[in-house]
Design a protein around this motif. Structure first.
Motif, mmCIF file in Angstrom:
data_model
loop_
_atom_site.group_PDB
_atom_site.id
_atom_site.type_symbol
_atom_site.label_atom_id
_atom_site.label_comp_id
_atom_site.label_asym_id
_atom_site.label_seq_id
_atom_site.Cartn_x
_atom_site.Cartn_y
_atom_site.Cartn_z
ATOM 1 N N GLN A 64 7.329 114.555 -15.411
ATOM 2 C CA GLN A 64 8.048 115.504 -16.181
ATOM 3 C C GLN A 64 8.872 116.149 -15.564
ATOM 4 N N SER A 65 8.656 116.500 -14.299
ATOM 5 C CA SER A 65 9.279 117.236 -13.312
ATOM 6 C C SER A 65 10.514 116.224 -12.671
ATOM 7 N N GLU A 66 10.262 115.092 -12.685
ATOM 8 C CA GLU A 66 11.523 114.253 -12.357
ATOM 9 C C GLU A 66 12.300 113.814 -13.595
ATOM 10 N N LEU A 67 11.788 113.829 -14.870
ATOM 11 C CA LEU A 67 12.714 113.716 -15.879
ATOM 12 C C LEU A 67 13.394 114.858 -16.011
ATOM 13 N N ILE A 68 13.207 116.152 -15.577
ATOM 14 C CA ILE A 68 14.085 117.246 -15.422
ATOM 15 C C ILE A 68 15.395 117.038 -14.515
ATOM 16 N N LEU A 186 21.828 101.536 -21.775
ATOM 17 C CA LEU A 186 20.650 101.258 -22.769
ATOM 18 C C LEU A 186 19.470 100.629 -22.329
ATOM 19 N N VAL A 187 18.412 101.233 -22.630
ATOM 20 C CA VAL A 187 16.967 100.831 -22.336
ATOM 21 C C VAL A 187 16.139 100.593 -23.517
ATOM 22 N N LEU A 260 2.237 107.291 -19.166
ATOM 23 C CA LEU A 260 2.651 107.326 -17.766
ATOM 24 C C LEU A 260 3.586 106.092 -17.392
ATOM 25 N N ASN A 261 3.096 105.054 -18.012
ATOM 26 C CA ASN A 261 3.926 103.808 -17.365
ATOM 27 C C ASN A 261 5.243 103.473 -17.881
ATOM 28 N N CYS A 262 5.351 103.993 -19.248
ATOM 29 C CA CYS A 262 6.787 104.172 -19.840
ATOM 30 C C CYS A 262 7.859 105.073 -19.150
ATOM 31 N N LEU A 266 11.075 104.136 -17.145
ATOM 32 C CA LEU A 266 12.427 104.753 -17.501
ATOM 33 C C LEU A 266 13.099 105.416 -16.331
ATOM 34 N N LEU A 267 12.246 106.204 -15.553
ATOM 35 C CA LEU A 267 12.859 106.760 -14.244
ATOM 36 C C LEU A 267 13.557 105.815 -13.283
ATOM 37 N N THR A 268 12.821 104.695 -13.142
ATOM 38 C CA THR A 268 13.371 103.470 -12.302
ATOM 39 C C THR A 268 14.673 102.971 -12.991
ATOM 40 N N GLN A 269 15.069 102.925 -13.991
ATOM 41 C CA GLN A 269 16.173 102.263 -14.987
ATOM 42 C C GLN A 269 17.443 103.072 -14.558
#
Length: 306
Positions: A64-68, A186-187, A260-262, A266-269
């Motif tokens: 979640q810190s990476e999502l920020i 688009l993912v 967690l996997n999703c 997503l962060l790698t995309q």
């Protein structure tokens, strides 16, 4: 700030957030009515031990810190991101969406979950009602179900004719290529669970008054039409898995690992990175010696019962 101080501060932040999150999770667990002991036995037998709670929350908070950071990058560079979440009923789409948005700015990250189309919308170009919800620059849109309703629920339940479904399969690859050409990232995710797992989750919802609202007549029909949804999913993958917007399947039987996997995937995309931030300082409050705060009538206040 030295690296050691920075690491120490991040560790302190993580520990504080972990404590708050654990408290919230315990609160949710305690608030849920007890399931029948028979269902508990069946559930425990069907589910091997998942990852330890503390490990799950440590990983979730780190993601979640990476999502920020991702959110800040999207906002700073005026990027446009669309993430589609599809899958069977009770497969865990809502759970991962909730964890993605939990700490993000709702002005930047929006969830779109459209109701059944109105009579007017049924006469429109099929994609028309989805287009107004697409992101502008600096926005992320999460579709909790999307235009793939046509090849899924609408097809299986008989709400769309064979010709309409065929037209959808003809149109959707080019529609998505147009989105990508316009600058949208688009993912597409499909959450997959087993027949037995869906049945167990439906039973839990039936016996939990706080979750019964999640069961609609359409959800119950998805049990009856399991094979129909399987065939629809297989054809959807075969005809819409394009290079510009491929499908990614999330194994959803273990809810914690699925979330967690999703998020990690997503962060790698998206090639986000740190962006400049202005230093924030709290300004001094201005005191006016001539101002006297008025006493408000007591009926304006919410009663203190706790």
């Amino acid at each position: 700030m030295t690296n050691s101080n920075r690491d120490s501060n991040e560790h302190d932040w993580l520990e504080a957030e972990l404590a708050d999150t654990l408290d919230e999770d315990y609160e949710l667990e305690l608030s849920e009515p007890a399931l029948s002991e028979e269902i508990r036995k069946i559930y425990r037998k069907a589910h091997p031990p998942s990852m330890p709670r503390i490990d799950y929350f440590r990983a979730l908070l780190s993601l979640q810190s990476e999502l920020i950071k991702l959110q800040d990058w999207v906002s700073y560079h005026k990027e446009k991101v669309v993430v589609i979440f599809e899958g069977r009923d009770s497969a865990g789409k809502g759970g991962v969406i909730k964890r993605i948005t939990q700490r993000l700015n709702p002005r930047i990250v929006r969830v779109v979950a459209l109701p059944a189309p109105s009579d007017r919308e049924k006469t429109q170009w099929y994609f028309q009602r989805y287009v107004p919800h697409l992101p502008a620059g600096g926005e992320i849109v999460l579709f909790d179900r999307s235009w793939y309703n046509r090849s899924g629920v609408e097809r299986v339940m008989g709400f769309a004719s064979d010709d309409q479904v065929e037209q959808f399969f003809h149109d959707v690859p080019e529609f998505e290529r147009m989105l990508v050409r316009s600058g949208i990232r688009l993912v597409k995710y499909w959450f997959s669970i087993t027949d037995e797992e869906q049945q167990m989750r439906f039973l839990v919802r039936i016996h939990d008054p706080l979750k019964q609202w999640k069961l609609s007549p359409m959800d119950l029909q998805s049990r009856v039409r399991w094979e129909g949804y399987t065939k629809a999913k297989e054809e959807t993958f075969a005809r819409t898995n394009i290079a510009e917007a491929p499908w990614y399947i999330v194994e959803g039987n273990d809810k914690k690992r699925a979330r967690l996997n999703c998020i990690d995937h997503l962060l790698t995309q998206i090639p986000y990175e740190d962006v400049p931030h202005e230093e924030i300082t709290l300004p001094q409050r201005v005191f006016n010696p001539d101002y006297e705060r008025k006493v408000l009538p007591p009926e304006l206040y919410v009663p203190s019962k706790y």
